[in-house]
Design a protein around this motif. Structure first.
Motif, PDB file in Angstrom:
ATOM      1  N   GLU A 168     -32.662  92.570   7.748  1.00 55.14           N
ATOM      2  CA  GLU A 168     -32.911  91.931   9.095  1.00 55.14           C
ATOM      3  C   GLU A 168     -33.470  93.214  10.004  1.00 55.14           C
ATOM      4  O   GLU A 168     -33.710  92.881  11.036  1.00 55.14           O
ATOM      5  CB  GLU A 168     -31.556  91.660   9.657  1.00 55.14           C
ATOM      6  N   ASN A 169     -33.802  94.219   9.280  1.00 56.74           N
ATOM      7  CA  ASN A 169     -34.656  95.260   9.704  1.00 56.74           C
ATOM      8  C   ASN A 169     -36.029  95.370   9.435  1.00 56.74           C
ATOM      9  O   ASN A 169     -36.791  96.468   9.646  1.00 56.74           O
ATOM     10  CB  ASN A 169     -33.941  96.751   9.807  1.00 56.74           C
ATOM     11  N   ASP A 185     -36.515  99.052  14.874  1.00 53.24           N
ATOM     12  CA  ASP A 185     -34.971  99.201  14.803  1.00 53.24           C
ATOM     13  C   ASP A 185     -34.994 100.894  13.843  1.00 53.24           C
ATOM     14  O   ASP A 185     -34.318 100.507  12.724  1.00 53.24           O
ATOM     15  CB  ASP A 185     -34.241  98.310  14.162  1.00 53.24           C
TER      16      ASP A 185
HETATM   17 MG   LIG Z   1     -31.394  95.658  13.699  1.00 53.78          MG
END
Ligand SMILES: [Mg+2]
Ligand SMILES: Nc1ncnc2c1ncn2[C@@H]1O[C@H](COP(=O)(O)OP(=O)(O)OP(=O)(O)O)[C@@H](O)[C@H]1O
Length: 301
Positions: A168-169, A185
């Protein structure tokens, strides 16, 4: 010093994805995300330093600024929304789930996923276009594919010891086309949560097991090898992506080769001292210097 943005607006929604407190707010037509740094773990300076390194390297990246919310009560960073309507964000796990219905895309778990491999992610990236032109302005001339751009993200992760590039990054931006999103991120990078006592000790020790050089060699990624059950070191992930796009990866290394230690120190020197101590600055510079050397091993211009 980097300016510190004072967030005046009120939150209009909380961001559900991710682990730390953050909220969205609106100024005029534009939405911004405020990411709080509540635990004194340095995610604010780490996010800003990596953003500035990404800029120097020419990597497509989200712009982060140091920020305060409600005078000096809450420190953090802000960034503009990279997917204003009609754009939308499709996270890495969703993309991996499209190609492999066995991929654990629904579980809330982001770590320790053996199916999260370099090959699986490279296959997804093969279906994406590179980031949109406004993010590609400073990319090296030879870098043309999403996979090539992503190899640059992996070089950045190695440089800054980002161990948090879970599924999810990274993401894709969906419109009429589907493009790799800019890198975002990086708040868990740069060993930002070490105690200063440990930093000072590692900088001055003669014990080979305690040195910064030893420390940087231990940075692990979230990626798993096809053939084993331990996550790969961040440098090995960069090497494996590089092997798939050698010309593009080399173009990123050429950029890295042009980055001087003085430029890196200049970035660190612009973080206000109440957010980054003197030992933190010294340790972080040494970490960057050593990782740059590790990345450039075997590189010939
Ligand atoms: Mg993140
Ligand atoms: N600039 C942006 N534009 C649009 N969406 C964003 C942006 N930044 C973050 N997001 C969304 O918010 C989520 C959480 O943000 P981010 O990954 O920066 O925070 P985090 O809490 O540090 O995450 P993690 O738990 O991975 O450490 C992202 O996964 C993404 O879905």
């Amino acid at each position: 010093m980097y300016p510190i943005h004072q967030v005046e607006a009120q939150a209009d929604s909380l961001e559900q994805l991710g682990t730390k407190r953050k909220f969205w707010y609106t100024v005029g037509e534009e939405r911004f995300l405020f990411k709080a740094e509540e635990r004194g773990t340095g995610e604010d300076w780490a996010e800003k330093v990596v953003c500035e390194l990404a800029r120097l390297l020419g990597l497509p990246h989200v712009e982060y600024e140091l920020a305060y919310f409600q005078s000096d009560k809450l420190r953090g960073v802000i960034c503009p929304n990279m997917t204003p309507p009609p754009l939308s964000l499709v996270m890495g796990n969703q993309l991996l789930g499209i190609l492999d219905d066995q991929y654990p895309q629904q579980v809330r778990k982001k770590f320790g996923i053996p199916k999260y491999t370099v090959d699986a992610v490279a296959t997804v990236l093969g279906m994406l276009k590179p980031p949109s032109p406004e993010y590609m302005e400073n990319v090296p001339a030879g870098v043309k594919t999403a996979l090539g751009v992503f190899s640059g993200y992996m070089m950045l992760d190695t440089l800054v010891a980002n161990q948090d590039r879970h599924h999810e990054n990274w993401a894709a931006v969906l419109a009429e086309t589907i493009r790799l999103a800019p890198t975002f991120d990086h708040g868990s990078s740069l060993a930002r949560n070490l105690q200063d006592a440990e930093r000072i000790d590692r900088l001055s020790t003669t014990n080979p097991q305690r040195t910064v050089a030893h420390f940087v060699g231990r940075a692990l990624s979230e990626f798993y090898p096809e053939e084993g059950d331990r996550p790969l070191p961040v440098l090995e992930v960069f090497r494996r992506f590089s092997a798939k796009v050698p010309v593009e990866a080399k173009a990123w290394l050429t950029r890295l080769n042009q980055l001087s230690v003085a430029q890196m120190d200049q970035i660190l020197g612009q973080i206000p001292p109440d957010r980054m101590s003197i030992p933190t600055r010294a340790f972080t510079l040494e970490l960057l210097r050593l990782n740059q050397i590790r990345l450039l091993e075997g590189y010939t211009p």
